[in-house]
Enzyme design. Structure first.
Site, PDB file in Angstrom:
ATOM      1  N   LEU A   1      37.035  45.201  41.485  1.00 38.06           N
ATOM      2  CA  LEU A   1      35.506  45.346  40.791  1.00 38.06           C
ATOM      3  C   LEU A   1      34.995  43.695  40.369  1.00 38.06           C
ATOM      4  CD1 LEU A   1      33.655  47.158  39.480  1.00 38.06           C
ATOM      5  CD2 LEU A   1      34.827  46.914  37.422  1.00 38.06           C
ATOM      6  N   TYR A   2      36.011  42.950  40.099  1.00 44.33           N
ATOM      7  CA  TYR A   2      35.528  41.527  39.576  1.00 44.33           C
ATOM      8  C   TYR A   2      34.773  40.915  40.985  1.00 44.33           C
ATOM      9  CZ  TYR A   2      36.145  36.755  38.453  1.00 44.33           C
ATOM     10  OH  TYR A   2      35.826  35.066  38.010  1.00 44.33           O
ATOM     11  N   ASN A   3      35.327  41.402  41.995  1.00 46.60           N
ATOM     12  CA  ASN A   3      34.993  40.877  43.377  1.00 46.60           C
ATOM     13  C   ASN A   3      33.549  41.442  43.660  1.00 46.60           C
ATOM     14  OD1 ASN A   3      37.155  39.137  43.632  1.00 46.60           O
ATOM     15  ND2 ASN A   3      37.976  40.397  45.265  1.00 46.60           N
TER      16      ASN A   3
ATOM     17  N   ALA B   1      31.351  42.018  41.483  1.00 45.80           N
ATOM     18  CA  ALA B   1      30.266  41.378  40.791  1.00 45.80           C
ATOM     19  C   ALA B   1      30.323  39.770  41.428  1.00 45.80           C
ATOM     20  CB  ALA B   1      30.743  41.428  39.533  1.00 45.80           C
ATOM     21  N   LYS B   2      31.094  39.281  41.514  1.00 48.16           N
ATOM     22  CA  LYS B   2      31.081  37.833  42.195  1.00 48.16           C
ATOM     23  C   LYS B   2      30.318  38.037  43.575  1.00 48.16           C
ATOM     24  CE  LYS B   2      32.733  35.417  38.507  1.00 48.16           C
ATOM     25  NZ  LYS B   2      31.562  34.388  37.861  1.00 48.16           N
TER      26      LYS B   2
END
Length: 264
Positions: free
Chosen positions: A159-161, A163-164
């Site tokens: 999920l972080y990826n 966004a980034k």
């Protein structure tokens, strides 16, 4: 801080500046002579950052913006404060982020929203607030903080990826759109950085480690040929280069500062 880049007469906005990499960026940019607007939702942290920098950099000119940067009203206020104080915006450093790192199916609706909002929407909103002013001036530097994990797919980072990865894609689109307006847009994508929070996460018994619920972060060091995470100064120096006049022909790039964890 010895000066490596001459950023005198440059007005630089740094988001997420209350602590960690954001504070390091602010400290280094002040050392390079830039006038600063430090933006964060953490009022106490911002005041502390300003006080610390002014102690070491007596000539530093620093304005604070305490607002929710995930909202357009918050980033619009940030741009307005900058223009009212300094009359222009030369560079925007989109450092604000955060969120929760955990296995994808362990996320809740709350952690999904927090992670996407803090890491992607803050960048979108900030760019929308400053770009009209940069375009009118015929000059601007936008440097986003991305993530090398987008390229190497670290455990628990899906999920972080997402966004980034959106930040990386936004970078190339904006770079092309504003290339003839004197504006460059780039992203610095660090691997692991030895922020105070990461130092805590090296201890599997720490509160920070348990909040994120990821594997022992020490095990990730095997991914780094240099055998260590980056010092914050090493990342901030690349950001400063991209924010400088010297980088005028560099745009649309996602530049990793990762000790060789991914190459090419």
């Amino acid at each position: 801080m010895a000066s490596k880049f001459d950023l005198r007469d440059n007005v630089v906005i740094i988001t997420g500046a209350a602590r960690g990499l954001g504070f390091q960026l602010a400290e280094q940019f002040a050392g390079y002579g830039a006038d600063l607007v430090l933006a964060d939702i953490d009022a106490k942290g911002l005041e502390s950052a300003k006080s610390q920098i002014e102690k070491s950099q007596k000539s530093a000119k620093i304005e604070l913006c305490i607002s929710d940067l995930s909202q357009q009203s918050g980033t619009d206020a940030m741009a307005e404060i900058t223009l009212n104080k300094f009359g222009k915006i030369d560079a925007l450093i989109n450092n604000a982020g955060g969120g929760v790192i955990r296995p994808f199916l362990d996320h809740t609706e709350e952690t999904l929203e927090i992670t996407i909002t803090r890491n992607l929407w803050t960048v979108i909103r900030a760019c929308r607030s400053v770009l009209p002013h940069m375009k009118e001036a015929g000059y601007g530097r936008i440097v986003n903080i991305g993530a090398d994990s987008v390229r190497n797919g670290l455990p628990s980072h899906a999920l972080y990826n997402a966004a980034k990865g959106g930040v990386h894609a936004l970078t190339t689109g904006l770079a092309r759109e504003f290339a003839t307006d004197g504006i460059t847009v780039n992203t610095v994508a660090p691997g692991g950085i030895l922020t105070p929070e990461i130092r805590e996460m090296l201890d599997p018994e720490s509160d920070v480690y348990n909040k994120h619920a990821i594997q022992n972060i020490n095990e990730l060091l095997v991914l780094y040929p240099m055998g260590r995470f980056a010092e914050m100064e090493e990342v901030a120096t690349m950001v400063a280069y991209l924010a400088s006049e010297e980088a005028r022909y560099v745009t649309g790039q996602v530049i990793s500062v990762n000790g060789g964890s991914t190459m090419l």
